[in-house]
Design an enzyme around this catalytic site. Structure first.
Site, PDB file in Angstrom:
ATOM      1  N   ARG A   1       0.861  -1.200   0.000  1.00 57.53           N
ATOM      2  CA  ARG A   1       0.000   0.000   0.000  1.00 57.53           C
ATOM      3  C   ARG A   1       0.885   1.234   0.000  1.00 57.53           C
ATOM      4  O   ARG A   1       2.112   1.111   0.019  1.00 57.53           O
ATOM      5  CB  ARG A   1      -0.897  -0.001   1.242  1.00 57.53           C
ATOM      6  CG  ARG A   1      -0.068   0.096   2.511  1.00 57.53           C
ATOM      7  CD  ARG A   1      -0.888   0.395   3.752  1.00 57.53           C
ATOM      8  NE  ARG A   1       0.011   0.495   4.906  1.00 57.53           N
ATOM      9  CZ  ARG A   1      -0.363   0.775   6.129  1.00 57.53           C
ATOM     10  NH1 ARG A   1      -1.634   0.971   6.411  1.00 57.53           N
ATOM     11  NH2 ARG A   1       0.501   0.868   7.112  1.00 57.53           N
TER      12      ARG A   1
ATOM     13  N   CYS B   1       2.110   6.051  -7.843  1.00 54.43           N
ATOM     14  CA  CYS B   1       2.893   7.144  -8.420  1.00 54.43           C
ATOM     15  C   CYS B   1       2.059   8.426  -8.358  1.00 54.43           C
ATOM     16  O   CYS B   1       0.956   8.469  -8.889  1.00 54.43           O
ATOM     17  CB  CYS B   1       3.249   6.818  -9.871  1.00 54.43           C
ATOM     18  SG  CYS B   1       3.798   8.287 -10.762  1.00 54.43           S
TER      19      CYS B   1
ATOM     20  N   ASN C   1      -4.225   8.144   3.144  1.00 57.26           N
ATOM     21  CA  ASN C   1      -3.700   7.717   4.441  1.00 57.26           C
ATOM     22  C   ASN C   1      -2.186   7.874   4.452  1.00 57.26           C
ATOM     23  O   ASN C   1      -1.511   7.382   3.547  1.00 57.26           O
ATOM     24  CB  ASN C   1      -4.030   6.238   4.697  1.00 57.26           C
ATOM     25  CG  ASN C   1      -3.743   5.807   6.131  1.00 57.26           C
ATOM     26  OD1 ASN C   1      -4.364   6.310   7.059  1.00 57.26           O
ATOM     27  ND2 ASN C   1      -2.801   4.912   6.305  1.00 57.26           N
ATOM     28  N   GLU C   2      -1.670   8.558   5.429  1.00 60.19           N
ATOM     29  CA  GLU C   2      -0.213   8.666   5.612  1.00 60.19           C
ATOM     30  C   GLU C   2       0.550   8.814   4.292  1.00 60.19           C
ATOM     31  O   GLU C   2       1.373   7.973   3.932  1.00 60.19           O
ATOM     32  CB  GLU C   2       0.304   7.468   6.399  1.00 60.19           C
ATOM     33  CG  GLU C   2      -0.220   7.428   7.811  1.00 60.19           C
ATOM     34  CD  GLU C   2       0.498   6.413   8.704  1.00 60.19           C
ATOM     35  OE1 GLU C   2       1.040   5.436   8.182  1.00 60.19           O
ATOM     36  OE2 GLU C   2       0.515   6.621   9.926  1.00 60.19           O
TER      37      GLU C   2
ATOM     38  N   CYS D   1       8.704   8.549  -5.940  1.00 59.31           N
ATOM     39  CA  CYS D   1       8.691   7.805  -7.203  1.00 59.31           C
ATOM     40  C   CYS D   1       9.668   8.471  -8.177  1.00 59.31           C
ATOM     41  O   CYS D   1       9.796   9.700  -8.193  1.00 59.31           O
ATOM     42  CB  CYS D   1       7.275   7.795  -7.774  1.00 59.31           C
ATOM     43  SG  CYS D   1       7.134   6.884  -9.322  1.00 59.31           S
TER      44      CYS D   1
ATOM     45  N   CYS E   1       9.744   7.532 -11.650  1.00 62.45           N
ATOM     46  CA  CYS E   1       9.375   7.018 -12.976  1.00 62.45           C
ATOM     47  C   CYS E   1       9.455   8.133 -14.029  1.00 62.45           C
ATOM     48  O   CYS E   1       9.704   9.299 -13.723  1.00 62.45           O
ATOM     49  CB  CYS E   1       7.969   6.426 -12.927  1.00 62.45           C
ATOM     50  SG  CYS E   1       6.664   7.661 -12.874  1.00 62.45           S
TER      51      CYS E   1
ATOM     52  N   GLU F   1      -4.441   8.541  15.187  1.00 62.07           N
ATOM     53  CA  GLU F   1      -4.130   7.155  15.533  1.00 62.07           C
ATOM     54  C   GLU F   1      -3.120   7.136  16.672  1.00 62.07           C
ATOM     55  O   GLU F   1      -2.221   7.966  16.732  1.00 62.07           O
ATOM     56  CB  GLU F   1      -3.450   6.403  14.366  1.00 62.07           C
ATOM     57  CG  GLU F   1      -4.286   6.168  13.143  1.00 62.07           C
ATOM     58  CD  GLU F   1      -3.512   5.396  12.065  1.00 62.07           C
ATOM     59  OE1 GLU F   1      -2.488   4.757  12.398  1.00 62.07           O
ATOM     60  OE2 GLU F   1      -3.926   5.441  10.900  1.00 62.07           O
TER      61      GLU F   1
ATOM     62  N   GLU G   1      -0.912  -7.066  10.081  1.00 62.06           N
ATOM     63  CA  GLU G   1      -1.240  -6.356  11.319  1.00 62.06           C
ATOM     64  C   GLU G   1      -2.119  -7.166  12.262  1.00 62.06           C
ATOM     65  O   GLU G   1      -2.810  -6.610  13.113  1.00 62.06           O
ATOM     66  CB  GLU G   1      -1.858  -4.988  10.985  1.00 62.06           C
ATOM     67  CG  GLU G   1      -0.789  -4.041  10.467  1.00 62.06           C
ATOM     68  CD  GLU G   1      -1.289  -2.659  10.102  1.00 62.06           C
ATOM     69  OE1 GLU G   1      -2.508  -2.420  10.157  1.00 62.06           O
ATOM     70  OE2 GLU G   1      -0.442  -1.815   9.746  1.00 62.06           O
ATOM     71  N   LYS G   2      -2.097  -8.505  12.106  1.00 59.44           N
ATOM     72  CA  LYS G   2      -2.981  -9.295  12.971  1.00 59.44           C
ATOM     73  C   LYS G   2      -2.569  -9.236  14.435  1.00 59.44           C
ATOM     74  O   LYS G   2      -3.384  -9.451  15.322  1.00 59.44           O
ATOM     75  CB  LYS G   2      -3.107 -10.721  12.481  1.00 59.44           C
ATOM     76  CG  LYS G   2      -1.880 -11.585  12.588  1.00 59.44           C
ATOM     77  CD  LYS G   2      -2.205 -13.003  12.100  1.00 59.44           C
ATOM     78  CE  LYS G   2      -0.982 -13.884  12.152  1.00 59.44           C
ATOM     79  NZ  LYS G   2       0.094 -13.413  11.235  1.00 59.44           N
TER      80      LYS G   2
ATOM     81  N   HIS H   1      -1.280  -6.396  15.693  1.00 60.09           N
ATOM     82  CA  HIS H   1      -1.304  -4.993  16.118  1.00 60.09           C
ATOM     83  C   HIS H   1      -2.395  -4.818  17.169  1.00 60.09           C
ATOM     84  O   HIS H   1      -3.491  -5.350  17.027  1.00 60.09           O
ATOM     85  CB  HIS H   1      -1.585  -4.081  14.916  1.00 60.09           C
ATOM     86  CG  HIS H   1      -1.287  -2.635  15.195  1.00 60.09           C
ATOM     87  ND1 HIS H   1      -2.080  -1.861  16.012  1.00 60.09           N
ATOM     88  CD2 HIS H   1      -0.271  -1.841  14.789  1.00 60.09           C
ATOM     89  CE1 HIS H   1      -1.565  -0.642  16.083  1.00 60.09           C
ATOM     90  NE2 HIS H   1      -0.467  -0.602  15.349  1.00 60.09           N
TER      91      HIS H   1
HETATM   92  C1  GLA Z   1      -0.295   3.561  10.349  1.00 56.29           C
HETATM   93  C2  GLA Z   1      -1.451   3.361   9.394  1.00 56.29           C
HETATM   94  C3  GLA Z   1      -2.431   2.335   9.841  1.00 56.29           C
HETATM   95  C4  GLA Z   1      -1.758   1.165  10.493  1.00 56.29           C
HETATM   96  C5  GLA Z   1      -0.906   1.645  11.626  1.00 56.29           C
HETATM   97  C6  GLA Z   1      -0.231   0.531  12.356  1.00 56.29           C
HETATM   98  O1  GLA Z   1      -0.408   4.617  11.181  1.00 56.29           O
HETATM   99  O2  GLA Z   1      -2.124   4.552   9.089  1.00 56.29           O
HETATM  100  O3  GLA Z   1      -3.151   1.922   8.712  1.00 56.29           O
HETATM  101  O4  GLA Z   1      -0.978   0.494   9.558  1.00 56.29           O
HETATM  102  O5  GLA Z   1       0.106   2.472  11.095  1.00 56.29           O
HETATM  103  O6  GLA Z   1       0.601   1.007  13.358  1.00 56.29           O
HETATM  104 ZN    ZN Z   2       6.113   8.304 -10.738  1.00 54.42          ZN
END
Ligand code: GLA
Ligand code: ZN
Length: 669
Positions: free
Chosen positions: A110, A114, A148-149, A154, A156, A307, A355-356, A358
């Site tokens: 994930r 690009c 997300n984050e 990249c 390319c 988070e 992440e099981k 986590h």
């Molecule tokens: C990040 C992500 C989450 C998860 C946590 C695990 O902050 O945003 O999707 O992967 O890490 O710590």
């Molecule tokens: Zn690229």
């Protein structure tokens, strides 16, 4: 514009599309028991909501949101564009990134699209548009969470083209670019924008991303990447806004995250939010620094803690458990520093994949009698009790610390004086010294208005841009104190050395001149006798030009020359620290600076005790007391106040005891 709420939103990432619907009843029953009112939904649901290019299916997401609304819970709705569905990567291979070594990736993991790919951009914005169209009016909707984050780089061909386009906009002419990057060095004068390649292992770099032959191009690629990913965010935000003009929009940041200059993003967020996973064994000031940096993004406005783990992470080699009471303490620490929401990753543990293990509020067995669940639920009760008392409150700091991504990048990609100097470590040492002395600190960009501050700390401010030097002089002029350190004032915005004495534009304020600097291995400690402390890594040889010497080097041919200086400037002072002092040395210097402005807090000598102030919109003054120590803290109250958590009243002079890891939120009368 931040989401409106009558109490601190409490909850976190919830991915019920990953488990059978029979579990949802239990989920909500447990949420109610734990005081969970806010769910972040849809962060990784793209392959469910769009199983094929021409097929959208919102059945499950509808149910998730409707159920939340029926239960009286609010939703922070993600656009889910951070994890690609396999069909997208297969049909449009160019959405996959090309890495630093030049390898085009294939489908997997994930956070790997690009940023310059039109195929990605079109499908991500189409998804955001459909979500906004469908859920803008949904009663559960509280905020939008784009992607997300964001992160990563990249290299390319699409990115190469986009980079050239970005450079044309920035420099207009090749002469300007050649001058900025100093390309006559090693025969690099470009005669066409087409000749410019992204800086990576195949081009300007050796040994990795921090080793470049031309700092100018590498710096610009950091800036370009920041803008390219920001472009993805803005494209999604724009389509959301066509359907939903009001709901606040954010994306979750990562605190001190080097790859992206969050100051360039900040104006485009309605409110800031971030994910706190402090490094292992970091002192509490490390998380605090990141909180304050995030609060500084929107000019001191509160942010969301998007988070944190309720118990343990999974991605590290070693994943320690949060001790009893630690979750409560870190949550109140976030609130003390300006968080107006307290959210977890994650509400229920994933059954499979990486992440099981986590930590989660609800574990695999679905129990409500675990230690973690009980702590989460107890905190839920306290946040309920707190109500709106802290919402919207601001931090009345009189100390600012300048944080600058350009300086961070320039320092760490520089050949010489030392590869061992790490930006975050030096910044943290000064921040820590100020915080442990009891000062509230605003962590601000170099463009910030400095007029509210008595003290401005500018550690390793390697790059000095615009009118910053003049604004720092103005701070001292009116009586304030500015502190700078070694490797400050070295380069301009293009990483070209100033053609003046070091520390460049800061020299008049500091009253010093530096011609030479020594650097040594990490093990070598240079004694600084007056501070009974030591300096390391870099030793600038300072010649006072008006400044007085505060402390000197104790050995070698520069023994007796200044390591720390103080210069009277206007009604104030400019302090310069010419080496990486160890923490006790930094503490002494910073305390001397703070005491000049009466900024040492009443509990400065209680080890492990953190204090932080906030002022609520109605004017109420809140003092957070956080005991990070494993022993009780015996204090004396300094004002008449009520502890909003226990309901107890204290009078000035009363004894005040905090349990180990204990917290008090005092509202002054
Ligand atoms: C990040 C992500 C989450 C998860 C946590 C695990 O902050 O945003 O999707 O992967 O890490 O710590
Ligand atoms: Zn690229």
């Amino acid at each position: 514009m931040s989401p409106s709420s009558s109490k601190i939103p409490y909850g976190g990432d919830y991915n019920p599309e990953q488990w059978p619907q029979e579990f949802w009843d239990a989920d909500h029953r447990l949420f109610t028991r734990a005081g969970i009112d806010t769910l972040t939904v849809g962060v990784f649901s793209w392959s469910v909501t769009q199983p094929a290019e021409d097929t959208y299916d919102f059945t499950v997401l509808d149910r998730v949101l409707d159920r939340a609304a029926a239960e009286g819970r609010q939703v922070c709705l993600a656009t889910g564009t951070a994890a690609l569905p396999p069909w997208l990567a297969k049909a449009y291979p160019e959405v996959n990134r090309t890495d630093f070594e030049g390898r085009r990736h294939r489908y997997g993991q994930r956070h790997n699209f690009c940023p310059s790919s039109p195929a990605y951009r079109a499908r991500a914005t189409a998804m955001a548009a459909r979500l906004a169209e469908r859920y803008a009016e949904h009663p559960a909707l509280l905020a939008w969470h784009i992607n997300n984050e964001y992160g990563g780089v990249c290299y390319c061909d699409l990115c190469a083209d986009a980079f050239r386009h970005w450079l044309r906009n920035k420099y207009v002419t090749l002469d300007a670019l050649n001058d900025a990057w100093w390309t006559t060095f090693w025969s690099h004068r470009y005669t066409s924008f087409e000749e410019i390649e992204p800086p990576n292992a195949l081009t300007e770099h050796w040994r990795g991303p921090d080793h470049t032959a031309f700092q100018g191009i590498t710096l610009d690629y950091f800036r370009f990447t920041t803008d390219a990913l920001l472009g993805c965010f803005l494209a999604e935000k724009e389509v959301i806004r066509t359907h939903d003009p009001v709901t606040p929009v954010t994306t979750n940041f990562m605190g001190m995250f080097r790859p992206l200059d969050y100051h360039r993003w900040a104006p485009h967020l309605d409110f800031a939010s971030w994910d706190s996973y402090p490094p292992l064994d970091a002192p509490p000031t490390r998380a605090a620094l990141a909180h304050d940096l995030m609060r500084g993004l929107k000019d001191g406005a509160p942010f969301w803690l998007m988070e944190q783990t309720p118990s343990t992470t999974a991605c590290r080699d070693v994943n320690p458990l949060r001790r009893p009471g630690e979750l409560r303490l870190t949550t109140f620490q976030a609130i003390a520093h300006g968080a107006d929401a307290a959210l977890y990753f994650q509400m229920r543990a994933s059954r499979g994949a990486c992440e099981k293990y986590h930590g989660a509020v609800i574990g695999h067995a679905g129990r409500d009698d675990t230690r973690v669940f009980r702590e989460v639920a107890a905190l839920g009760v306290e946040l309920e009790t707190l109500g709106d008392a802290t919402l919207g409150a601001r931090t009345p700091a009189r100390t600012a610390l300048l944080f600058d991504w350009d300086s961070w990048w320039a320092l760490e990609i520089s050949d010489g004086p030392s590869r061992l100097v790490k930006y975050q470590e030096v910044v943290h040492a000064y921040y820590r010294a100020a915080r442990e002395a009891g000062a509230d600190v605003d962590v601000v960009p170099h463009t910030a208005d400095l007029t509210p501050y008595d003290v401005v700390l500018a550690p390793v401010l390697h790059m000095v841009k615009g009118d910053l030097a003049a604004r720092l002089e103005a701070v001292a002029e009116r009586g304030g104190t500015v502190l700078a350190t070694f490797l400050s004032g070295r380069v301009d915005e293009h990483d070209r050395a100033f053609l003046t004495d070091v520390p460049g534009p800061l020299a008049p304020l500091m009253g010093i001149r530096i011609d030479e600097w020594d650097s040594r291995q990490a093990e070598f400690a240079q004694p600084i006798p007056q501070l009974a402390s030591a300096g390391r890594l870099v030793f600038e040889i300072v010649q006072p030009r008006g400044a007085e010497t505060v402390a000197t080097y104790g050995s070698d041919f520069y023994a007796g020359t200044p390591a720390v200086t103080r210069n009277a400037y206007g009604r104030g002072e400019g302090w310069y620290v010419a080496t990486a002092l160890d923490q006790p040395g930094v503490d002494q210097v910073v305390r001397r600076v703070l005491s000049r402005h009466d900024l040492i807090g009443p509990y400065a000598d209680h080890e492990g005790l953190e204090t932080a102030a906030r002022v609520a919109p109605g004017g109420a003054r809140l003092l957070f007391l956080l005991n990070h120590a494993a022993q009780p803290a015996g204090l004396t109250a300094h004002t008449t106040a009520t502890d909003l958590l226990s309901g107890k009243k204290v009078e000035a002079g009363d004894p005040l005891t905090l349990d180990p890891l204990g917290v008090a939120v005092l509202r002054a009368h």
